[in-house]
Scaffold this active site. Structure first.
Site, PDB file in Angstrom:
ATOM      1  N   GLY A 101      10.559  40.046   7.770  1.00 47.56           N
ATOM      2  CA  GLY A 101      10.212  41.152   8.332  1.00 47.56           C
ATOM      3  C   GLY A 101      10.141  41.689   9.701  1.00 47.56           C
ATOM      4  O   GLY A 101      12.028  41.601  10.290  1.00 47.56           O
ATOM      5  N   MET A 102      10.084  42.166  10.340  1.00 51.54           N
ATOM      6  CA  MET A 102       9.795  42.873  11.411  1.00 51.54           C
ATOM      7  C   MET A 102      10.087  41.750  12.937  1.00 51.54           C
ATOM      8  O   MET A 102       9.586  41.971  13.851  1.00 51.54           O
ATOM      9  CB  MET A 102       9.525  43.726  12.013  1.00 51.54           C
ATOM     10  CG  MET A 102       9.401  44.512  10.981  1.00 51.54           C
ATOM     11  SD  MET A 102      10.548  45.939  11.217  1.00 51.54           S
ATOM     12  CE  MET A 102      10.399  47.012  12.774  1.00 51.54           C
TER      13      MET A 102
ATOM     14  N   ASP B  12      39.964   5.288  19.141  1.00 52.75           N
ATOM     15  CA  ASP B  12      39.282   4.758  17.941  1.00 52.75           C
ATOM     16  C   ASP B  12      38.169   4.070  16.980  1.00 52.75           C
ATOM     17  O   ASP B  12      37.595   4.733  16.789  1.00 52.75           O
ATOM     18  CB  ASP B  12      40.550   4.269  16.682  1.00 52.75           C
ATOM     19  CG  ASP B  12      41.347   5.718  17.378  1.00 52.75           C
ATOM     20  OD1 ASP B  12      41.531   6.775  17.054  1.00 52.75           O
ATOM     21  OD2 ASP B  12      42.823   4.938  16.293  1.00 52.75           O
TER      22      ASP B  12
ATOM     23  N   ASP C 231       6.707  36.234  -1.610  1.00 55.03           N
ATOM     24  CA  ASP C 231       7.262  35.488  -0.547  1.00 55.03           C
ATOM     25  C   ASP C 231       8.815  35.577  -0.671  1.00 55.03           C
ATOM     26  O   ASP C 231       9.790  35.688  -0.667  1.00 55.03           O
ATOM     27  CB  ASP C 231       6.998  34.110  -0.004  1.00 55.03           C
ATOM     28  CG  ASP C 231       5.294  34.459   0.591  1.00 55.03           C
ATOM     29  OD1 ASP C 231       5.503  35.100   1.389  1.00 55.03           O
ATOM     30  OD2 ASP C 231       5.099  32.835   0.568  1.00 55.03           O
TER      31      ASP C 231
END
Length: 508
Positions: free
Chosen positions: A429-430, A36, A294
């Site tokens: 995006g891509m 503990d 953006d």
């Protein structure tokens, strides 16, 4: 008590130790078995502390079980009092040592006879509360102890400071970005012409607690820590408190207006509207960013938010109100304060999930397929398995979320940090598709988007090859739809024909 390999909020004694080790020159004695006592290592690593963590474990071993703990606990308290000369020693059991049902109050009274400093027992029920509730209670207990002590001595400072001043309550060790947030809050108070009377418990001396009543008001930035203390001070000294978390442009403005109301009620003539407008329009970049092209690319994208009450509520409001992001699920692990959470987020999200079970959250993420997750360290792990980006916005967190650079989440600089975090968390995006087309170090293997360990379906080499040609950002969805179709048809193998049939069945 339950066995879990992941807990969002730790056991009660961790909360008590966080408060005790946040104060200056306070020592904690933990009455606990081996195992503990991991707090010291955890704090030294995560907070990158130069000094030793002021926590000592009084180990429950076979001798203690045979003879009782009193002698060992009292000896440890007195020894630490002589060695370290702390102002206060806090004794806390753990949920394990609580099973012994020993009279620790008596141990404290006995140790106080020989100790020079103060000794108290943490007044916490280790079976009923978690880390956050225990920390909250321990802070209130220590404040009450020293207010009452000063009252008896007759040196309690109750006269207000000449100029508006504030106590900031709830900044502690191991808190999420707490050391950055306090710098930002101090800067904000200075800009508002308000002096900081005390910050507790972070680096505060217990002997200064008698000065708490001198402040004009109390600021409680986090709902998890400090509210009972602020309510106690209001009840005892008629000291108002502001408990609005200044996170995001809208809530920061609301917090500043509440502060204006609190000090003007006591004779000040503050008007912060011009300051709010200047900060919102010109200093903070977040309001401008949220109107830029953006951010408009993110409009309507799906996100899931999960964390403690403070950060999950603030983040849900920022995403929905300020950035136009669609929050499909908002959740918290603070089950003890569920009603407040529901009330705060119900109009900003589709679903609400209140749970301490990480598996339940993981399944919800897999089911809802968000474009991004905002959660704890655990949701980050889930996101990696599901190939969903995750921004970490709440504890529990690992070392990378104790940054060395300046990264507040509150105030106007905090709005900039959050805007960056949100924007950088979404796949742009891509990006994934291009990486796969051109190869390189970032090419990813197909990973399953179910949180179960194994699948009952086999993919043929041809089908797997065809699946690999699907762009990364929709591949997980195609895989799940195909497997769903195969199960509905009672198939155990997925071939090219099954893949095409599944595609036709969903009208793709």
């Amino acid at each position: 008590m339950k066995l879990a390999y992941w807990m969002y909020a730790g056991p009660a004694h961790i909360g008590t130790l966080r408060i005790a080790s946040s104060f200056k020159n306070v020592h904690a004695i933990m009455h606990a078995p081996l195992g503990d006592d991991y707090f010291n290592v955890m704090r030294s690593m995560l907070e990158r502390e130069r000094n030793f963590t002021p926590v000592t474990a009084s180990i429950v071993d076979r001798n203690v079980l045979a003879r009782g703990s009193q002698e060992k606990v009292v000896d440890n308290i007195v020894r630490k009092d002589q060695e370290e000369r702390p102002d206060l020693i806090v004794l806390t059991p753990t949920c394990t040592s609580s099973i012994l049902q020993e009279d620790l109050e008596n141990f404290v009274a006995r140790a106080q006879l020989d100790a020079q400093g103060d000794v108290i027992l943490a007044d916490v029920n280790h079976y009923r509360v978690n880390e956050l509730q225990a920390g909250d209670r321990t802070l209130q207990q220590i404040v009450q102890f020293y207010i009452n002590k000063a009252r008896k001595k007759g040196d309690l400072a109750t006269e207000k400071t000449p100029q508006p001043s504030v106590n900031i309550i709830g900044i502690s060790t191991l808190g999420f970005h707490n050391n950055h947030d306090i710098r930002e809050l101090k800067t904000l108070m200075a800009e508002l012409g308000i002096s900081v009377n005390l910050v507790i418990p972070d680096k505060a001396s217990v002997h200064d607690l008698k000065k708490l009543p001198q402040a004009w008001f109390n600021l409680v930035p986090y709902r998890e820590l400090g509210l009972p203390t602020a309510k106690y001070l209001e009840q005892e000294f008629d000291q108002p408190y502001v408990d609005i978390t200044p996170m995001g442009v809208v809530e920061t403005a609301r917090c500043i207006r509440a502060i204006q109301g609190a000090i003007n009620d006591q004779g000040a003539t503050a008007d912060y509207e011009a300051f709010i407008e200047e900060q919102t329009l010109h200093v903070s970049q977040a309001a401008w960013f949220s109107r830029s092209i953006d951010c408009q690319n993110l409009t309507g994208k799906k996100a899931i938010v999960f964390g403690d009450n403070t950060h999950a509520v603030a983040m849900t409001k920022i995403l929905a109100r300020e950035m136009g992001i669609h929050v499909v699920l908002a959740g918290t692990y603070c089950k003890y304060d569920a009603d407040w959470f529901r009330q705060e987020v119900s109009e900003y999200c589709d679903e609400i999930l209140i749970s301490e079970d990480h598996g339940e959250i993981a399944d919800a993420i897999a089911r809802l397929e968000p474009a991004a997750i905002f959660g704890t360290q655990m949701e980050r792990h889930v996101g990696k398995r599901l190939n969903i980006p995750c921004g970490v916005i709440a504890a529990p967190i690992h070392i990378q979320n104790f940054p060395i650079g300046y990264r507040p989440f509150v105030g106007y600089e905090g709005t900039n940090q959050i805007a960056d975090l949100v924007y950088n968390s979404f796949t742009l995006g891509m990006e994934d598709h291009l990486l796969e087309i051109f190869g390189g170090h970032d090419t990813k293997e197909v990973i399953t988007t179910t949180m179960s360990a194994s699948s009952d379906l086999n993919w043929t080499t041809e089908a797997q090859g065809q699946l690999n040609k699907v762009p990364g950002f929709v591949r997980g969805k195609v895989k799940r739809n195909t497997e769903k179709y195969a199960r509905a048809q009672g198939l155990s193998e997925i071939s090219l024909e099954v893949l095409y049939a599944a595609k036709e069945s969903v009208g793709a």
